[in-house]
Design a protein around this motif. Structure first.
Motif, short mmCIF file in Angstrom:
data_model
loop_
_atom_site.label_atom_id
_atom_site.label_comp_id
_atom_site.label_asym_id
_atom_site.label_seq_id
_atom_site.Cartn_x
_atom_site.Cartn_y
_atom_site.Cartn_z
N GLU A 62 -30.73 47.40 -26.66
CA GLU A 62 -31.17 48.70 -26.06
C GLU A 62 -30.90 48.49 -24.60
O GLU A 62 -30.78 47.27 -24.36
CB GLU A 62 -32.68 49.00 -26.18
CG GLU A 62 -33.54 47.89 -25.75
CD GLU A 62 -35.12 48.34 -25.84
OE1 GLU A 62 -35.49 49.45 -26.65
OE2 GLU A 62 -35.97 47.60 -25.27
N ALA A 63 -30.69 49.60 -23.95
CA ALA A 63 -30.41 49.38 -22.40
C ALA A 63 -31.12 50.79 -21.75
O ALA A 63 -31.65 51.46 -22.43
CB ALA A 63 -29.09 49.68 -22.07
N ASP A 64 -30.98 50.98 -20.45
CA ASP A 64 -31.57 52.22 -19.63
C ASP A 64 -33.04 52.19 -20.03
O ASP A 64 -33.14 53.49 -20.50
CB ASP A 64 -30.46 53.22 -20.14
CG ASP A 64 -30.82 54.48 -19.13
OD1 ASP A 64 -31.32 54.38 -17.98
OD2 ASP A 64 -30.48 55.69 -19.57
N GLY A 65 -33.75 51.15 -20.01
CA GLY A 65 -35.24 51.35 -20.25
C GLY A 65 -35.36 51.89 -21.54
O GLY A 65 -36.48 52.54 -22.07
N GLY A 66 -34.83 51.59 -22.69
CA GLY A 66 -34.82 51.88 -24.09
C GLY A 66 -34.20 53.17 -24.47
O GLY A 66 -34.49 53.63 -25.48
N ARG A 67 -33.52 53.89 -23.68
CA ARG A 67 -32.97 55.36 -23.82
C ARG A 67 -31.60 55.00 -24.16
O ARG A 67 -30.76 56.33 -24.47
CB ARG A 67 -33.13 56.34 -22.55
CG ARG A 67 -34.77 56.41 -22.61
CD ARG A 67 -35.08 57.30 -21.61
NE ARG A 67 -36.42 57.71 -21.43
CZ ARG A 67 -37.03 58.55 -20.52
NH1 ARG A 67 -36.13 59.15 -19.71
NH2 ARG A 67 -38.41 58.68 -20.51
N ALA A 68 -30.67 54.12 -24.21
CA ALA A 68 -29.60 53.73 -24.91
C ALA A 68 -29.64 52.72 -25.67
O ALA A 68 -29.96 51.60 -25.54
CB ALA A 68 -28.71 53.42 -23.78
N LEU A 69 -29.30 53.17 -27.20
CA LEU A 69 -29.35 51.96 -28.14
C LEU A 69 -28.05 51.93 -28.72
O LEU A 69 -27.08 52.84 -28.81
CB LEU A 69 -30.12 52.58 -29.35
CG LEU A 69 -31.64 53.30 -29.13
CD1 LEU A 69 -32.31 53.55 -30.20
CD2 LEU A 69 -32.29 52.02 -28.39
N VAL A 70 -27.73 50.49 -29.24
CA VAL A 70 -26.66 50.41 -30.35
C VAL A 70 -27.27 49.91 -31.49
O VAL A 70 -28.05 49.10 -31.67
CB VAL A 70 -25.69 49.32 -29.70
CG1 VAL A 70 -24.64 48.91 -30.73
CG2 VAL A 70 -24.88 49.39 -28.29
N ALA A 71 -26.75 50.89 -32.68
CA ALA A 71 -27.41 50.43 -33.75
C ALA A 71 -26.47 50.69 -35.05
O ALA A 71 -25.36 51.31 -34.95
CB ALA A 71 -28.43 51.69 -34.10
N ASP A 72 -26.75 49.82 -36.21
CA ASP A 72 -26.14 49.87 -37.20
C ASP A 72 -26.62 51.24 -38.15
O ASP A 72 -27.80 51.16 -38.33
CB ASP A 72 -26.13 48.72 -38.30
CG ASP A 72 -25.28 47.43 -37.80
OD1 ASP A 72 -24.03 48.06 -37.21
OD2 ASP A 72 -25.48 46.59 -37.78
N TYR A 73 -26.05 52.17 -38.20
CA TYR A 73 -26.33 53.48 -38.76
C TYR A 73 -25.76 53.56 -40.25
O TYR A 73 -24.47 53.31 -40.35
CB TYR A 73 -26.06 54.65 -37.98
CG TYR A 73 -26.82 55.85 -38.48
CD1 TYR A 73 -28.23 56.09 -38.26
CD2 TYR A 73 -26.09 56.70 -39.30
CE1 TYR A 73 -28.73 57.02 -38.96
CE2 TYR A 73 -26.76 57.67 -40.00
CZ TYR A 73 -28.18 58.16 -39.73
OH TYR A 73 -28.78 59.08 -40.29
#
Length: 107
Positions: A67-78
């Motif tokens: 996560e980045a940007d205070g938790g408002r940007a995520l990278v995830a395996d979807y």
């Protein structure tokens, strides 16, 4: 390595991911602001139709990697039953404790 849901920094994003992973339609729509918008790979989509197709009817699930940007940007395996698994990026706009927009696409 994945980040557990309770460790996600932004409480609204945490509620979104928790509801998505639980396939909890009511909880997911509750965390969305009225009139919320979204895009998938740069194309705006109807939020309700997209969630029905990509999450609820196909068992969508996110395993958050970072996560980045205070938790408002995520990278995830979807993953879902339609497309299988893919690495995705998610960006959330949160207003007043509700998600007013989210953007997703391949990472």
């Amino acid at each position: 390595m994945t980040i557990s849901l309770h460790q996600l920094s932004d409480p609204t994003v945490r509620a979104f991911v928790t509801a998505l992973n639980a396939n909890d339609r009511a909880a997911l729509f509750d965390v969305l602001a009225p009139g919320a918008t979204m895009s998938d790979d740069g194309s705006d989509r109807d939020v309700r139709d997209w969630l029905d197709r990509e999450v609820f009817s196909s068992n969508g699930h996110m395993d958050v990697e970072s996560e980045a940007d205070g938790g408002r940007a995520l990278v995830a395996d979807y993953r879902n039953d339609t497309w299988g698994a893919m690495r995705t990026a998610w960006r959330f706009t949160v207003d007043g404790g509700k998600v007013s927009r989210f953007e997703t696409g391949q990472a």
